[in-house]
Write an enzyme that holds these catalytic residues in place. Sequence first.
Site, PDB file in Angstrom:
ATOM      1  N   HIS A  19       3.159   5.424  -7.288  1.00  0.00           N
ATOM      2  CA  HIS A  19       1.945   5.989  -6.673  1.00  0.00           C
ATOM      3  C   HIS A  19       2.223   7.290  -5.906  1.00  0.00           C
ATOM      4  O   HIS A  19       1.296   8.046  -5.645  1.00  0.00           O
ATOM      5  CB  HIS A  19       1.335   4.987  -5.690  1.00  0.00           C
ATOM      6  N   GLU A  25      -3.815   3.251 -10.732  1.00  0.00           N
ATOM      7  CA  GLU A  25      -3.194   1.936 -10.885  1.00  0.00           C
ATOM      8  C   GLU A  25      -2.504   1.777 -12.244  1.00  0.00           C
ATOM      9  O   GLU A  25      -1.419   1.218 -12.342  1.00  0.00           O
ATOM     10  CB  GLU A  25      -4.230   0.828 -10.680  1.00  0.00           C
ATOM     11  N   MET A  80       0.843  -1.200   0.000  1.00  0.00           N
ATOM     12  CA  MET A  80       0.000   0.000   0.000  1.00  0.00           C
ATOM     13  C   MET A  80       0.871   1.240   0.000  1.00  0.00           C
ATOM     14  O   MET A  80       1.823   1.338   0.764  1.00  0.00           O
ATOM     15  CB  MET A  80      -0.942  -0.014   1.215  1.00  0.00           C
ATOM     16  N   GLU A  81       0.496   2.203  -0.858  1.00  0.00           N
ATOM     17  CA  GLU A  81       1.344   3.342  -1.178  1.00  0.00           C
ATOM     18  C   GLU A  81       1.246   4.531  -0.237  1.00  0.00           C
ATOM     19  O   GLU A  81       1.666   5.639  -0.582  1.00  0.00           O
ATOM     20  CB  GLU A  81       1.024   3.830  -2.594  1.00  0.00           C
ATOM     21  N   ASN A  82       0.699   4.370   0.982  1.00  0.00           N
ATOM     22  CA  ASN A  82       0.525   5.511   1.894  1.00  0.00           C
ATOM     23  C   ASN A  82       1.699   6.484   1.784  1.00  0.00           C
ATOM     24  O   ASN A  82       2.854   6.078   1.837  1.00  0.00           O
ATOM     25  CB  ASN A  82       0.443   5.021   3.347  1.00  0.00           C
ATOM     26  N   HIS A 117       6.294   0.020  -8.198  1.00  0.00           N
ATOM     27  CA  HIS A 117       4.860   0.334  -8.356  1.00  0.00           C
ATOM     28  C   HIS A 117       4.406   1.285  -7.252  1.00  0.00           C
ATOM     29  O   HIS A 117       3.760   2.300  -7.519  1.00  0.00           O
ATOM     30  CB  HIS A 117       4.045  -0.963  -8.306  1.00  0.00           C
ATOM     31  N   GLU A 118       4.754   0.962  -6.003  1.00  0.00           N
ATOM     32  CA  GLU A 118       4.317   1.810  -4.889  1.00  0.00           C
ATOM     33  C   GLU A 118       4.979   3.191  -4.951  1.00  0.00           C
ATOM     34  O   GLU A 118       4.364   4.197  -4.594  1.00  0.00           O
ATOM     35  CB  GLU A 118       4.617   1.131  -3.543  1.00  0.00           C
TER      36      GLU A 118
END
Length: 831
Positions: A318, A337, A280-282, A314-315
Site C-alpha cells: 500500500h 486493495e 492500516m497502511e498509514n 500487504h501493508e
Amino acid sequence: MVWAEGLWPRVRPGQAGPFSFVGQVNITVRCRQDTRAAVLHSAGLRSRGAAVRGPLPEPGDAVRGPLPDPGAAVEVAGLRQEAAGEVAVLELRGRLRAGRRYVLQFGFQGRLEEDLDGLFLTRYTDQGRSSMLIASQLEPTYARTVYPCFDEPAMKATFNIRIIHDPSYVALSNMPAIDTSEMRDENGSLWTVTTFNTSLKMSTYITAFVICDFDYVTRTERGNEIRIWARKEAVKNGYVDYALNITGPIFSFLEDLLNISYPLPKTDLVALPDFGAGAMENWGLMTFQESSLMYLPSDKFTSRKAMIAIIVSHELGHQWFGNLVTMNWWNDLWLNEGLASYFEYLGATFVEPKLSLVSASTCFVLQGASITWMLSGFLTEKLFIKALNSYLKEFSFSNANQDDLWTHIQMVVDAQDEVQLPASVKKIMDSWTCQNGFPVLTLNITTGTISQEQFLNKKNENTSTDSYNNTWIVPISWMRNGSSKPLIWLDKSSNFFPEMQVSESEYDWILLNVNLSGYYRVNYDQLNLKRLVHLLENDPKAIPAVSRFQLLDDVFALTQFGYIQIETALELTKYLAREDELFIWNVVLLNLVPENLESTLKNYEVYPLLKKYLLKRMLPIYHYYAGFIRQNVDALEPDYFAQVYLEKLFATACWLGLQDCLDLSSELYTKWMDNTQYKTVSCYGVALGSDKEWNFAWEMYNHTDSTKEDKDILLSAMSCAKESWLLHSDTLFSSNCTSIIISYVVTKDIGHRIAWDFVTENWPLLSERYGKQLNLWFLFISVLQVFYNTTLEEDERVTATLLLEFSKIENMERRQLLTKVADWLHKNVDD
C-alpha cells in the site's frame, strides 16, 4: 494545500475518563473562485473559534509594489455545523478572491472514545500493570472526526503536525519528530510538545497519530529507519523480532521490483492490543492488531509466521498503491486493495520461499486480488509490472482511477506483439469491475460449447441479475489429457470451441481454469465429470494439486448454490485415499463436516456411514502426519499452513472416534502442559482430560502474554470439556467473553443443554449486556425455540419469529441434504 495542525489529547496515565482532545488547524488554500463561504468536513467536533487570514503574498508580489499585510484578516460572520452532511460552513463578511491564497484557522474540541475509530483510546495490560494508549484509524472518512479538513482522497496536501502529550508518553506520526519542547497548561502542569517534519503530499485518511508508552526494536534498510513498537513485555520477549527481520527485505524487494524508491526516511509499525481494522497502511506509521505483528515462541507450529509475512507485505504494498498513488474516489478502492493483495504474495514468498502460494491463496480469496492475479496471468508478470511502473511514475503524489491503469497497461500491450488480447484492456477489465460477482462457466465436451452466467444462489427465487448483460470477457487456461493448451477467450454468453470436443475414449478429458488463474467457477457436464472421477481414482497426480483443490471446491460450491446434486460432489471424493495434500483434504472436510454442524451430524443416520467412509480414506494421510508428529514435530515448523490444515484433519479423525487420534491429542496436550512450546491446542486434549487439563487452559487464557487470537483458541478448546460442571464455571461466565464462550459451547455435544440452562436463567442480564445485537440472536437460535413463549418481550419475539422461520427452512433443507448423503453413502461406503 498545506496543513499545520496541533493535536492535544488531554490524557494522563491512570486518569479516569471521560476523555477529550483539543486542537488547532491552519489550512493554507488557494481560492478557485470568488466566494463568501468555505465548506470543510467536520463531524462530532465542537468549535473553539475560527478565523481567516489573507490574502497571502505571492512570489511575484514584490515586483508590483508593497506586500499586503500577511496578518490581514477576512472577517468571519459565523461557523455553522451541518451534522447530516458532516461539514462545517464558514460564513464570511468579506470575500475570498479567486487565485489568491488564504489560511483557514480552526480551534476544535472532540471526545476521545474507546470505539477504535477516528482518534481513540484503548486500555491494555503490560508487565502486570494497566495502561492506556491513544491511536487513530482514519480510513475511510474518520479524519473529519479528529480535525476539520477536506476529507476526500483526491484532496492531497502536505501536513505539519504537532502533538501535545503527557511527558511519560512518546508521540508518533507519519514523519520523523524534529523537535520536542515543554509547555504548561492553565493549571501549571507540564506537557511535552512533539513537532514532526513536513509530510509528503498525501490524503487525509492516511494521516496517523499514536501516543503510547511502548518500547521498540529498530534497524535501518537503505536509509529507511524501521521501528516496530509494542508492549514493553512483548518487545523484551522478542515477539516483534520476526516482523523486524522481514520488513526491511520486503521494502527492498518492492523497491527493486517497482523501480521506485520508498520516499520516506522512516517507517513505524505499531502493534496495538486492540484494533478493529486488523492493519492500516498509514504512510510512515502503520498500525496492526497485535496478532498480525507478533510471533510468539508458542506459535511455532501455527501459520502465524506466514500470516505476519502476508499482512506486513500487504501493508507495505500500500505504500506505493494507495499512499503514493491514491484512487480518485472510494468507488475505485479495489485498485488499492487489489494491487496491495497482489504484492502481498510476491513480498511474502520473497521472505518466506517455503510459503506455498497455493495454500495462501486458499486462505485469502478477495475479488480485487483475484482479478489482479487474473490480469497478471494473461498479460504475463513481466508486462504487468512494466505497466505498473509506468502508472506509478505518472501519478506519484497524485490520484488515479481504474481507466488510468488500463491506459498504461494498453500502452505496454501495444508496444509488443507476444501477448495478443481479444479486445482493449479497458473493455476486458470493465467486464470484471463494472458489474457485481463473477461467472460460472458450463462446459459440454460432446458439443465443445462453453457458456457463462453469473454465479448465483439458484435456490433463492429473488435472485436479481446485473445490468452488464452478465457477460464477462473470460481468459480460459485449460488442459486436455494432462497437456496444457494455449489460452482461449470467451467473450459472449456462449461459444463453440472445436478443440474442446472429445473422443469416446474415457481417457479423453478436459480441465478448465488450470492453477486457479481465472476468477470463475467451472461446471462440467456429467460425461467429463465421470472421466475426471475415473482419472482421480487411477492417477490423481495427472491433475495438478491446485486444480484438484479447485475441482473439489467448485463442485461443493455448485452443490451449495443449487447447480448440481450432492451425489456428484461425493463421487469426486472416492479417490481420497490417494490424496496426500493437506489443503485439498481441508476443503473436503470443511464441506463434509462443517464445524457448526458437528453436533447436529451426530444425531443423524449419516454419522456412522460418514465415519466408515471417511476414516477408510483418511487413514493413509492421518498415519503419515501422526507418525511425523510423534517422531519429530519440529520438522513440520517450516510448513506454515500444515498446522492449520492438520487441525481440521485431526479434529475430524477424533470426531469420527479414531482411537489413535484421541490418544495423540492427549499426548500432545500433556506435552504442552509440560512445555509451553508445544502449543498444538486440541479440543480433544481437554475433552479427554479432567479439571487439571481444563484449569491449565483457563490459566493460559488469563496469561498476560496471550493475544486475542490465542485467547479465542483456548476458549474453543475449553468448551470441549465433557464435564458439564466445568462448562458451568461461574468464573468463566463472569468474565467479559460470555457470548464467545456460549457460541462455542452451544455447538458441542453436551453444550446444548448447558447453553439452554444458562440462557434461560440469565436472559435479562444477557439482553441488557448485548442489547439487540443480531449475533446474540443467531447465537441462541437453537435455544430460542424452547423459551420463546415464556421469556421473551414482544419486540424480541418479532426478531425471534423471523429467525425461527429462517431456521425452519434451513433445517428442512439440511434434513433433505443429509438424507441424500446417507443414501449415497449406503451405496458407496464399501467401495
